[in-house]
Design an enzyme around this catalytic site. Structure first.
Site, PDB file in Angstrom:
ATOM      1  N   HIS A 186      -4.554   1.318   7.575  1.00  0.00           N
ATOM      2  CA  HIS A 186      -3.182   1.852   7.640  1.00  0.00           C
ATOM      3  C   HIS A 186      -3.011   2.988   6.631  1.00  0.00           C
ATOM      4  O   HIS A 186      -2.506   4.056   6.971  1.00  0.00           O
ATOM      5  CB  HIS A 186      -2.184   0.711   7.367  1.00  0.00           C
ATOM      6  CG  HIS A 186      -0.756   1.149   7.296  1.00  0.00           C
ATOM      7  ND1 HIS A 186       0.210   0.691   8.181  1.00  0.00           N
ATOM      8  CD2 HIS A 186      -0.108   1.998   6.446  1.00  0.00           C
ATOM      9  CE1 HIS A 186       1.375   1.257   7.875  1.00  0.00           C
ATOM     10  NE2 HIS A 186       1.212   2.035   6.834  1.00  0.00           N
ATOM     11  N   GLU A 187      -3.459   2.730   5.395  1.00  0.00           N
ATOM     12  CA  GLU A 187      -3.282   3.742   4.344  1.00  0.00           C
ATOM     13  C   GLU A 187      -4.145   4.968   4.594  1.00  0.00           C
ATOM     14  O   GLU A 187      -3.705   6.096   4.383  1.00  0.00           O
ATOM     15  CB  GLU A 187      -3.577   3.146   2.959  1.00  0.00           C
ATOM     16  CG  GLU A 187      -2.642   2.018   2.536  1.00  0.00           C
ATOM     17  CD  GLU A 187      -1.166   2.356   2.715  1.00  0.00           C
ATOM     18  OE1 GLU A 187      -0.782   3.523   2.531  1.00  0.00           O
ATOM     19  OE2 GLU A 187      -0.386   1.440   3.045  1.00  0.00           O
TER      20      GLU A 187
ATOM     21  N   CYS B 131       5.827  -0.079   7.295  1.00  0.00           N
ATOM     22  CA  CYS B 131       5.450   1.067   6.469  1.00  0.00           C
ATOM     23  C   CYS B 131       6.679   1.532   5.697  1.00  0.00           C
ATOM     24  O   CYS B 131       7.757   1.613   6.274  1.00  0.00           O
ATOM     25  CB  CYS B 131       4.931   2.191   7.369  1.00  0.00           C
ATOM     26  SG  CYS B 131       4.471   3.682   6.465  1.00  0.00           S
ATOM     27  N   LEU B 132       6.502   1.826   4.415  1.00  0.00           N
ATOM     28  CA  LEU B 132       7.645   2.254   3.594  1.00  0.00           C
ATOM     29  C   LEU B 132       8.245   3.569   4.091  1.00  0.00           C
ATOM     30  O   LEU B 132       9.406   3.849   3.819  1.00  0.00           O
ATOM     31  CB  LEU B 132       7.230   2.381   2.122  1.00  0.00           C
ATOM     32  CG  LEU B 132       6.888   1.055   1.416  1.00  0.00           C
ATOM     33  CD1 LEU B 132       6.341   1.320   0.023  1.00  0.00           C
ATOM     34  CD2 LEU B 132       8.109   0.138   1.351  1.00  0.00           C
TER      35      LEU B 132
ATOM     36  N   GLN C 275       2.918   9.918   1.144  1.00  0.00           N
ATOM     37  CA  GLN C 275       4.217   9.228   1.188  1.00  0.00           C
ATOM     38  C   GLN C 275       5.078   9.510  -0.036  1.00  0.00           C
ATOM     39  O   GLN C 275       6.271   9.192  -0.031  1.00  0.00           O
ATOM     40  CB  GLN C 275       4.007   7.711   1.313  1.00  0.00           C
ATOM     41  CG  GLN C 275       3.382   7.292   2.629  1.00  0.00           C
ATOM     42  CD  GLN C 275       3.281   5.785   2.694  1.00  0.00           C
ATOM     43  OE1 GLN C 275       2.305   5.211   2.223  1.00  0.00           O
ATOM     44  NE2 GLN C 275       4.291   5.143   3.260  1.00  0.00           N
TER      45      GLN C 275
ATOM     46  N   GLY D  39       0.840  -1.191   0.000  1.00  0.00           N
ATOM     47  CA  GLY D  39       0.000   0.000   0.000  1.00  0.00           C
ATOM     48  C   GLY D  39       0.874   1.238   0.000  1.00  0.00           C
ATOM     49  O   GLY D  39       2.003   1.200   0.495  1.00  0.00           O
TER      50      GLY D  39
ATOM     51  N   HIS E 137      -2.686   7.493   6.893  1.00  0.00           N
ATOM     52  CA  HIS E 137      -1.732   8.427   6.279  1.00  0.00           C
ATOM     53  C   HIS E 137      -2.438   9.697   5.805  1.00  0.00           C
ATOM     54  O   HIS E 137      -1.869  10.789   5.864  1.00  0.00           O
ATOM     55  CB  HIS E 137      -1.034   7.775   5.081  1.00  0.00           C
ATOM     56  CG  HIS E 137       0.111   6.859   5.451  1.00  0.00           C
ATOM     57  ND1 HIS E 137       1.221   7.297   6.139  1.00  0.00           N
ATOM     58  CD2 HIS E 137       0.324   5.545   5.216  1.00  0.00           C
ATOM     59  CE1 HIS E 137       2.070   6.283   6.309  1.00  0.00           C
ATOM     60  NE2 HIS E 137       1.539   5.197   5.768  1.00  0.00           N
TER      61      HIS E 137
HETATM   62 NI    NI Z   1       2.434   3.329   5.715  1.00  0.00          NI
END
Ligand code: NI
Length: 192
Positions: free
Chosen positions: A143-144, A101-102, A53, A48, A147
């Protein structure tokens, strides 16, 4: 085109994302952004990616949870482009599972989330959708969507764990803990 991923500590990850203007047809720029987000997510082995991000504070996320399907069958074929989402919690019981998470390279923590949600959103063609999502797929969506509200998953872990990983989080924020994919760190603060 692959885009750099903005890391923990960058202010764009703390901003509340603005809604995408969907009063006209999707622009070429928006379609390219969606393509670039998928390319960036796949190249970094993510499931995701939210627009903040990649440094864009707009309400858009891409998800492809297929790599998780072996462990979580509900992730089989769960590929979604989600624009201007609304989230409804359908089941109040929270379950803790490991998340990464990236934007937080090298970290993974148990995060408590509900397992059943309903989302309303537009896809990349601005078609409306409403669906119920369960299990780990629901976790990825939550989660997304966090953000887009300026949140990261470490905001949801208990205080003691947060204290324990504080050093690692700070290392990311000051550029001392970097991933093997293209990234941007927070602008350096001037030293006095
Ligand atoms: Ni994330």
């Amino acid at each position: 085109m692959r885009l750099p991923i903005y890391l923990y500590g960058h202010p764009v990850l703390r901003a509340v994302a603005e809604k995408v203007d969907t009063s006209t047809a999707p622009s070429q720029e928006l379609k390219e952004l969606v393509d670039n987000m998928y390319e960036t997510m796949y190249a970094s082995d993510g499931v995701g990616l939210a627009a903040p991000q990649i440094g864009r504070s707009i309400a858009m996320v891409v998800i492809d949870a297929q790599p998780l399907a072996e462990s979580f069958p509900e992730c089989d074929g769960f590929k979604r482009t989600i624009i201007n989402p609304e989230l409804e919690i359908l089941d109040g019981e929270e379950i803790g599972r490991n998340e990464g998470c990236l934007s937080l390279p090298g970290l993974a923590e148990d995060v408590k989330r509900v397992e059943h949600i309903r989302i309303k959103y537009l896809d990349a063609d601005f078609n409306q959708h409403e669906e119920e999502v369960s299990g780990f797929a629901a976790r990825v969506v939550q989660h997304e969507l966090d953000h887009l509200a300026g949140k990261v998953y470490t905001d949801r872990i208990n205080l003691m764990r947060r204290q324990l990983i504080k050093g690692k989080l700070n290392a990311i924020a000051i550029g001392r803990n970097t991933p093997d994919y293209p990234y941007r760190t927070a602008p350096l603060r001037k030293k006095r």
